[in-house]
Design an enzyme around this catalytic site. Sequence first.
Site, PDB file in Angstrom:
ATOM      1  N   HIS A 236      23.694   9.351  20.930  1.00 45.18           N
ATOM      2  CA  HIS A 236      23.736   9.136  19.315  1.00 45.18           C
ATOM      3  C   HIS A 236      24.913   9.499  18.643  1.00 45.18           C
ATOM      4  O   HIS A 236      25.170   8.976  17.503  1.00 45.18           O
ATOM      5  CB  HIS A 236      22.604  10.192  18.609  1.00 45.18           C
ATOM      6  CG  HIS A 236      21.244   9.722  19.373  1.00 45.18           C
ATOM      7  ND1 HIS A 236      20.658   8.490  19.004  1.00 45.18           N
ATOM      8  CD2 HIS A 236      20.431  10.508  20.079  1.00 45.18           C
ATOM      9  CE1 HIS A 236      19.415   8.404  19.558  1.00 45.18           C
ATOM     10  NE2 HIS A 236      19.148   9.660  20.275  1.00 45.18           N
TER      11      HIS A 236
ATOM     12  N   ARG B 236      22.426  14.881  26.385  1.00 46.75           N
ATOM     13  CA  ARG B 236      22.169  13.657  26.119  1.00 46.75           C
ATOM     14  C   ARG B 236      22.066  13.065  24.924  1.00 46.75           C
ATOM     15  O   ARG B 236      22.408  12.109  24.448  1.00 46.75           O
ATOM     16  CB  ARG B 236      20.687  13.481  27.098  1.00 46.75           C
ATOM     17  CG  ARG B 236      20.418  12.201  26.997  1.00 46.75           C
ATOM     18  CD  ARG B 236      18.506  12.287  26.368  1.00 46.75           C
ATOM     19  NE  ARG B 236      18.433  10.951  26.584  1.00 46.75           N
ATOM     20  CZ  ARG B 236      18.255  10.150  25.199  1.00 46.75           C
ATOM     21  NH1 ARG B 236      18.413  10.700  24.034  1.00 46.75           N
ATOM     22  NH2 ARG B 236      17.622   8.807  25.121  1.00 46.75           N
TER      23      ARG B 236
END
Length: 133
Positions: free
Chosen positions: A78, A73
């Site tokens: 990011h 994730r």
Amino acid sequence: MRDPWERIQDMLEAIHRIEKYSSRGRKVFDSDELIQIYILHYLQVLGEAAYKVPQDFRKKYPEIPWGSLQSLRHILVHDYFQVDLKVVWGMVEKDLPDLKGKLQDIQLPGAQETPGVYKARKPRSISRKRKKK
């Protein structure tokens, strides 16, 4: 606040939604940007739900790769320019079926068998109206 069992259901629902479009095959995944984004989104949901499962619950189920799901994730959110779609497809094809089975094997305390509500099922409708209390 959602309990760990609801988080497990969230994870199973995310897997179900990924399977919905990954079942069309690798060629469709490679050629359809919307399907790529859809699958990446539900991988993020899967990782976020895993992150929200309390540590004491996670310790009871070490066969679930909690840390890897959180890391996935984090990368998708990011470091999205680093995402390799070949690796994503490999995870969808090879890792998700195993994870799904492990999640479905998690039992409610005192239950003989995991209730159907915690099995992968048809996703809830997003447009469904909430009941008034």
